[in-house]
Design an enzyme around this catalytic site. Structure first.
Site, PDB file in Angstrom:
ATOM      1  N   ARG A 227       0.923  -1.113   0.094  1.00 37.96           N
ATOM      2  CA  ARG A 227       0.019   0.095  -0.024  1.00 37.96           C
ATOM      3  C   ARG A 227       0.766   1.315   0.017  1.00 37.96           C
ATOM      4  NH1 ARG A 227      -2.330   3.907   3.031  1.00 37.96           N
ATOM      5  NH2 ARG A 227      -4.633   4.251   2.453  1.00 37.96           N
TER       6      ARG A 227
ATOM      7  N   LYS B   4     -13.712   5.518 -16.385  1.00 37.34           N
ATOM      8  CA  LYS B   4     -14.920   4.687 -15.793  1.00 37.34           C
ATOM      9  C   LYS B   4     -14.139   3.854 -14.499  1.00 37.34           C
ATOM     10  CE  LYS B   4     -18.747   1.546 -17.174  1.00 37.34           C
ATOM     11  NZ  LYS B   4     -19.617   2.463 -16.894  1.00 37.34           N
TER      12      LYS B   4
END
Length: 285
Positions: free
Chosen positions: A100, A148
């Protein structure tokens, strides 16, 4: 019956399809998606969805791991493996697995590509016969809605708020103008029979069904204006409707407390739905 899922080149039973907890789609919503409708076991408007996938990937610097021919083959194969006659294919592409970090991982990080199917009777849609009610809510999404992405929490919140108000969906409003629905393009028809829809920008998704409906409208002599419109203009419209990949064209018969037109699906909306289904069903691959 368990569905067969495509995951990074493998065909797996849905219970066996696993993605790492370190995938950036899971940790950072660092991913894009597409939904392709399936009719009669064929892909509807596939070329448009494939092109939009490539555009979204370019905007975010994510590599699509399959070339055009291979991606089409995977779509056709997943339809066959799941014996899908009507429904949809959901595709999600993430930047891949990495510790992360707000900074992107190295560009050679393998992306994660997932496809699965959902059966749905897209032709028999009760909402297309009765129309839907929408509630107007503020558009609090991020600014790049033309990509998108899978960042769909606020649209989900807006839909739930609309349902709590007794509506079926929300139309989102920013700077005094309607942008789009939670998962569809928004359109109105004026008392002069002009089809009005928001012009493309970073504020909204370039809908594949939207583009086809505008093309069909122009071909059949319906005047089209691509411009922003206000909630007040929408409430005063003769007709209103939404467009999306698996709903096609669905009438909007109420916006907040205002009935649209006569409070029933209008003739232009019905005609556009019929024209869309006939033309795109016939062109499916």
């Amino acid at each position: 019956m368990s569905r067969v899922v495509y995951l990074n080149g493998a065909w797996l039973a849905e219970a066996e399809a696993k993605v790492s907890v370190f995938d950036r789609g899971f940790l950072m919503a660092d991913a894009i998606y597409e939904v392709t409708c399936v009719l009669d076991g064929k892909l509807v408007e596939y070329a448009g969805h494939a092109a939009r996938l490539q555009r979204s990937a370019r905007e975010l610097g994510i590599v699509v791991p399959l070339d055009d021919e291979a991606l089409l083959a995977v779509h056709r194969e997943i339809v066959a493996r799941n014996s899908l006659d009507q429904g949809m294919i959901y595709l999600q592409l993430t930047r891949g697995v990495a510790d992360r970090d707000f900074a992107y991982p190295p560009p050679d990080t393998p992306p994660t590509l997932v496809l699965f199917t959902q059966a749905k009777n897209v032709l028999e849609n009760r909402a297309a016969e009765t129309g839907i009610a929408v509630s107007l809510l503020p558009d609090l999404r991020w600014g790049r809605r033309d990509i998108k992405t899978i960042q769909l929490l606020y649209p989900s919140m807006a839909k739930m708020e609309a349902k709590a108000r007794g509506a079926d969906d929300a139309w989102l409003v920013e700077d005094g103008h309607v942008t789009e629905a939670t998962a569809a393009s928004a359109h109105i028809v004026t008392d002069q029979d002009v089809l009005v829809t928001r012009d493309l920008s970073h504020a909204l998704l370039p809908g594949i069904t939207r583009a086809s409906v505008l093309e069909l409208a122009a071909r059949h002599g319906i005047r089209v204006e691509e411009r922003a419109f206000t909630p007040e203009e929408a409430k005063a419209a003769r007709e209103a409707f939404i467009t999306s990949a698996t709903n096609f064209v669905v009438p909007v018969t109420r916006i907040d407390e205002a009935a649209i037109g006569e409070g029933a699906p209008g003739p232009l909306t019905r005609d556009l739905r019929r024209l869309y289904v006939e033309s795109r069903r016939g062109a499916a691959i």
